[in-house]
Motif scaffolding. Structure first.
Motif, PDB file in Angstrom:
ATOM      1  N   ASN A  23      18.579  -8.116  -5.687  1.00 16.39           N
ATOM      2  CA  ASN A  23      17.113  -8.157  -5.815  1.00 16.39           C
ATOM      3  C   ASN A  23      16.564  -9.513  -6.259  1.00 16.39           C
ATOM      4  O   ASN A  23      15.350  -9.646  -6.425  1.00 16.39           O
ATOM      5  CB  ASN A  23      16.655  -7.099  -6.821  1.00 16.39           C
ATOM      6  CG  ASN A  23      16.692  -5.709  -6.232  1.00 16.39           C
ATOM      7  OD1 ASN A  23      16.709  -5.547  -5.016  1.00 16.39           O
ATOM      8  ND2 ASN A  23      16.740  -4.713  -7.091  1.00 16.39           N
ATOM      9  N   ARG A  38      13.705 -11.134  -4.062  1.00 14.96           N
ATOM     10  CA  ARG A  38      12.474 -10.337  -4.085  1.00 14.96           C
ATOM     11  C   ARG A  38      11.807 -10.412  -5.463  1.00 14.96           C
ATOM     12  O   ARG A  38      10.585 -10.523  -5.579  1.00 14.96           O
ATOM     13  CB  ARG A  38      12.778  -8.878  -3.762  1.00 14.96           C
ATOM     14  CG  ARG A  38      13.042  -8.634  -2.324  1.00 14.96           C
ATOM     15  CD  ARG A  38      13.174  -7.153  -2.050  1.00 14.96           C
ATOM     16  NE  ARG A  38      13.595  -6.929  -0.677  1.00 14.96           N
ATOM     17  CZ  ARG A  38      12.766  -6.996   0.348  1.00 14.96           C
ATOM     18  NH1 ARG A  38      11.492  -7.257   0.163  1.00 14.96           N
ATOM     19  NH2 ARG A  38      13.209  -6.800   1.584  1.00 14.96           N
ATOM     20  N   ALA A  39      12.642 -10.332  -6.518  1.00 19.89           N
ATOM     21  CA  ALA A  39      12.101 -10.367  -7.880  1.00 19.89           C
ATOM     22  C   ALA A  39      11.400 -11.704  -8.152  1.00 19.89           C
ATOM     23  O   ALA A  39      10.365 -11.738  -8.832  1.00 19.89           O
ATOM     24  CB  ALA A  39      13.209 -10.137  -8.896  1.00 19.89           C
ATOM     25  N   ILE A  84       9.819 -13.492  -5.970  1.00 20.08           N
ATOM     26  CA  ILE A  84       8.513 -13.407  -5.286  1.00 20.08           C
ATOM     27  C   ILE A  84       7.546 -12.568  -6.132  1.00 20.08           C
ATOM     28  O   ILE A  84       6.384 -12.936  -6.326  1.00 20.08           O
ATOM     29  CB  ILE A  84       8.681 -12.787  -3.868  1.00 20.08           C
ATOM     30  CG1 ILE A  84       9.515 -13.722  -2.993  1.00 20.08           C
ATOM     31  CG2 ILE A  84       7.322 -12.510  -3.225  1.00 20.08           C
ATOM     32  CD1 ILE A  84      10.038 -13.077  -1.713  1.00 20.08           C
ATOM     33  N   LEU A  85       8.073 -11.460  -6.671  1.00 19.35           N
ATOM     34  CA  LEU A  85       7.221 -10.582  -7.491  1.00 19.35           C
ATOM     35  C   LEU A  85       6.766 -11.293  -8.768  1.00 19.35           C
ATOM     36  O   LEU A  85       5.591 -11.207  -9.149  1.00 19.35           O
ATOM     37  CB  LEU A  85       7.985  -9.291  -7.839  1.00 19.35           C
ATOM     38  CG  LEU A  85       7.207  -8.249  -8.649  1.00 19.35           C
ATOM     39  CD1 LEU A  85       5.924  -7.826  -7.943  1.00 19.35           C
ATOM     40  CD2 LEU A  85       8.068  -7.018  -8.900  1.00 19.35           C
ATOM     41  N   PHE A  86       7.670 -12.021  -9.425  1.00 20.41           N
ATOM     42  CA  PHE A  86       7.301 -12.740 -10.661  1.00 20.41           C
ATOM     43  C   PHE A  86       6.215 -13.785 -10.381  1.00 20.41           C
ATOM     44  O   PHE A  86       5.333 -14.000 -11.204  1.00 20.41           O
ATOM     45  CB  PHE A  86       8.529 -13.393 -11.306  1.00 20.41           C
ATOM     46  CG  PHE A  86       9.228 -12.494 -12.279  1.00 20.41           C
ATOM     47  CD1 PHE A  86       8.591 -12.071 -13.442  1.00 20.41           C
ATOM     48  CD2 PHE A  86      10.521 -12.048 -12.054  1.00 20.41           C
ATOM     49  CE1 PHE A  86       9.222 -11.230 -14.362  1.00 20.41           C
ATOM     50  CE2 PHE A  86      11.166 -11.205 -12.959  1.00 20.41           C
ATOM     51  CZ  PHE A  86      10.509 -10.796 -14.110  1.00 20.41           C
ATOM     52  N   LEU A 130       1.124  -9.827  -2.498  1.00 21.97           N
ATOM     53  CA  LEU A 130       2.367  -9.723  -1.715  1.00 21.97           C
ATOM     54  C   LEU A 130       2.063  -9.620  -0.221  1.00 21.97           C
ATOM     55  O   LEU A 130       2.776 -10.183   0.611  1.00 21.97           O
ATOM     56  CB  LEU A 130       3.190  -8.508  -2.176  1.00 21.97           C
ATOM     57  CG  LEU A 130       3.806  -8.617  -3.580  1.00 21.97           C
ATOM     58  CD1 LEU A 130       4.500  -7.324  -3.966  1.00 21.97           C
ATOM     59  CD2 LEU A 130       4.806  -9.772  -3.673  1.00 21.97           C
ATOM     60  N   TYR A 143       3.630 -12.138   2.543  1.00 22.64           N
ATOM     61  CA  TYR A 143       4.453 -11.765   3.695  1.00 22.64           C
ATOM     62  C   TYR A 143       3.733 -12.044   5.030  1.00 22.64           C
ATOM     63  O   TYR A 143       4.383 -12.334   6.022  1.00 22.64           O
ATOM     64  CB  TYR A 143       4.888 -10.297   3.597  1.00 22.64           C
ATOM     65  CG  TYR A 143       5.981 -10.124   2.559  1.00 22.64           C
ATOM     66  CD1 TYR A 143       7.234 -10.703   2.745  1.00 22.64           C
ATOM     67  CD2 TYR A 143       5.754  -9.406   1.387  1.00 22.64           C
ATOM     68  CE1 TYR A 143       8.233 -10.572   1.783  1.00 22.64           C
ATOM     69  CE2 TYR A 143       6.751  -9.272   0.430  1.00 22.64           C
ATOM     70  CZ  TYR A 143       7.990  -9.864   0.637  1.00 22.64           C
ATOM     71  OH  TYR A 143       8.978  -9.748  -0.314  1.00 22.64           O
TER      72      TYR A 143
END
Lengths: 190, 111
Positions: free
Chosen positions: A121, A124-125, A127-129, A182, A186
């Motif tokens: 992860n 992805r993490a 990008i989320l942070f 997000l 994307y």
């Protein structure tokens, strides 16, 4: 050792009690600061500041809430102060660069990789942070405490001194904002 | 259509990427660093004193108090009667029994 006993000992200036408090709660403080600041160096700095404040203001702690709740509050407040200071510096450096003064060059923040994320992860993490970092302060705190520290809405409401319904609302708005951010990420990527 | 579906799936997966996160561990030498920091702060007593004085809760009442004291002193002096040089002469004269202007006339008896 019992929490109340430790607090009493620390009030009397007992160094062993202080060491015990630091060792017991240092990961809680560090992980919270790391989630908010997204920088290991800054999180370590804030963790030190938090425990210095605990040592200096233990006499004012009324023990109406749990010690961990008090620690979370200090950590969140110190981390936000740290972020504001950094933003001010960044803005100042930017203005200086506009006028051609020899200020520090504004460097884009690198991707943050939390050490507690499973390898699959990581990307992805990060990008989320990055998206979390763009949330308004209150939403960012609520979301980080819930997702990074695993606190319940009730515990978050104690830390933020607000109602559970307010926390629910903050979380709802945070998730919606994250979805928008997000989605943009994307869409631009493809 | 498929692209939007793909984006939604990516978003959901990313939002769930923090599930199962482990707590990050702090520096094992943290306590030593905190101790050093506390010692350093103790040494800089004057900087702490300045920080205390510059707190709004201390600085503002101190400024207000100074202004009040100054105002009180100003009005106190203003209300006091100002002695003119003439008053001073009269005080001096009465102190040395010089208030009688016709001293020679009063001592020499007319024949």
């Amino acid at each position: 050792m019992d929490e109340q006993f430790l607090i009493e000992k620390l009030r009397q200036g007992d160094e062993a009690a202080f060491r015990e408090i630091v060792e017991t709660w240092k990961n809680l403080v560090y992980n919270t600061a790391l989630g908010i600041l997204q920088s290991a160096e800054d999180a370590e700095d804030v963790t030190q500041e938090v425990f210095v404040q605990v040592f200096e203001s233990i006499k004012t702690f009324k023990a109406e809430s749990k010690l961990s709740t008090w620690l979370y509050r200090i950590t969140v407040s110190k981390a936000l102060d740290h972020l504001r200071r950094k933003k001010r510096k960044k803005r100042f450096a930017f203005i200086q660069s506009l006028f051609g003064a020899g200020g520090e060059t504004v460097i884009e923040k690198p991707d943050f990789n939390h050490p507690g994320i499973v390898l699959d992860n990581k990307e992805r993490a990060a990008i989320l942070f990055k998206a979390i970092d763009r949330l308004p302060e209150n939403q960012k705190i609520a979301f980080t405490l819930h997702k990074v520290e695993g606190l319940s809405y009730q515990e978050i409401s104690d830390v933020m001194k607000t109602s559970v319904s307010s926390v629910e609302s903050l979380m709802h708005r945070a998730k919606n904002n994250l979805k928008k951010l997000l989605h943009d990420h994307y869409q631009n990527k493809d | 259509m498929n692209e939007q579906k793909h984006i939604r799936e990516e978003m959901e997966k990313t939002l769930e990427s923090l599930n199962g996160i482990q707590r990050a561990a702090a520096n094992p030498y943290l306590f030593t660093r905190i101790e050093a920091r506390l010692e350093k702060e103790e040494r800089s007593f004057w900087s702490r004193a300045l920080t205390f004085i510059s707190r709004p809760s201390v600085a503002v009442p101190a400024i207000v108090l100074t202004i009040l004291i100054n105002t009180a002193i100003f009005f106190e002096f203003k209300s006091e009667k100002v002695q003119t040089p003439q008053d001073e002469e009269q005080v001096f004269a009465s102190e040395y029994n010089l208030s009688d202007n016709t001293i020679y006339e009063s001592t020499i008896e007319p024949e």
